[in-house]
Scaffold this active site. Structure first.
Site, PDB file in Angstrom:
ATOM      1  N   ARG A 178       0.835  -1.212   0.000  1.00 49.69           N
ATOM      2  CA  ARG A 178       0.000   0.000   0.000  1.00 49.69           C
ATOM      3  C   ARG A 178       0.864   1.254   0.000  1.00 49.69           C
ATOM      4  NH1 ARG A 178      -3.488  -0.395   5.048  1.00 49.69           N
ATOM      5  NH2 ARG A 178      -1.534  -1.271   5.795  1.00 49.69           N
ATOM      6  N   ASN A 189      -6.048  -2.810   2.485  1.00 52.12           N
ATOM      7  CA  ASN A 189      -5.947  -4.260   2.667  1.00 52.12           C
ATOM      8  C   ASN A 189      -7.339  -4.838   2.872  1.00 52.12           C
ATOM      9  OD1 ASN A 189      -3.172  -4.456   2.485  1.00 52.12           O
ATOM     10  ND2 ASN A 189      -2.830  -4.478   4.685  1.00 52.12           N
TER      11      ASN A 189
END
Length: 93
Positions: free
Chosen positions: A21, A40
């Protein structure tokens, strides 16, 4: 302005716990002109939502599918839509 799009991508593979990320956000900021987030998911995937110029969204999608990502990407599924707005920059969620 009509060339702005919303891309939602789901990235499969070993993409959690590897900085995926963070690197996605860094890449989106480097491309420029993109807002959205990387998140996530409970099933191990990462969801990436990016809004901005179609060309810039394609550049981010190409990066998601490249060998330059952290971890291991087994596949990316994406859908395209009209922008919804409301994002302040590109966030990690």
């Amino acid at each position: 302005m009509s060339d702005d799009v919303r891309m939602t991508a789901w990235v499969r593979g070993r993409v959690q716990g590897v900085g995926f990320r963070w690197f996605t956000r860094a890449n989106a900021l480097e491309i420029g002109g993109l807002t959205g987030f990387a998140l996530n998911l409970d099933d191990g995937r990462v969801q990436v939502v990016a809004e901005g110029a179609r060309e810039n969204c394609h550049r981010l999608l190409d990066w998601l599918r490249s060998d330059d990502t952290p971890g291991r990407v087994d596949g990316v599924t994406e859908i395209w839509d009209t922008p919804r707005g409301g994002y302040d920059g590109f966030a990690i969620r």
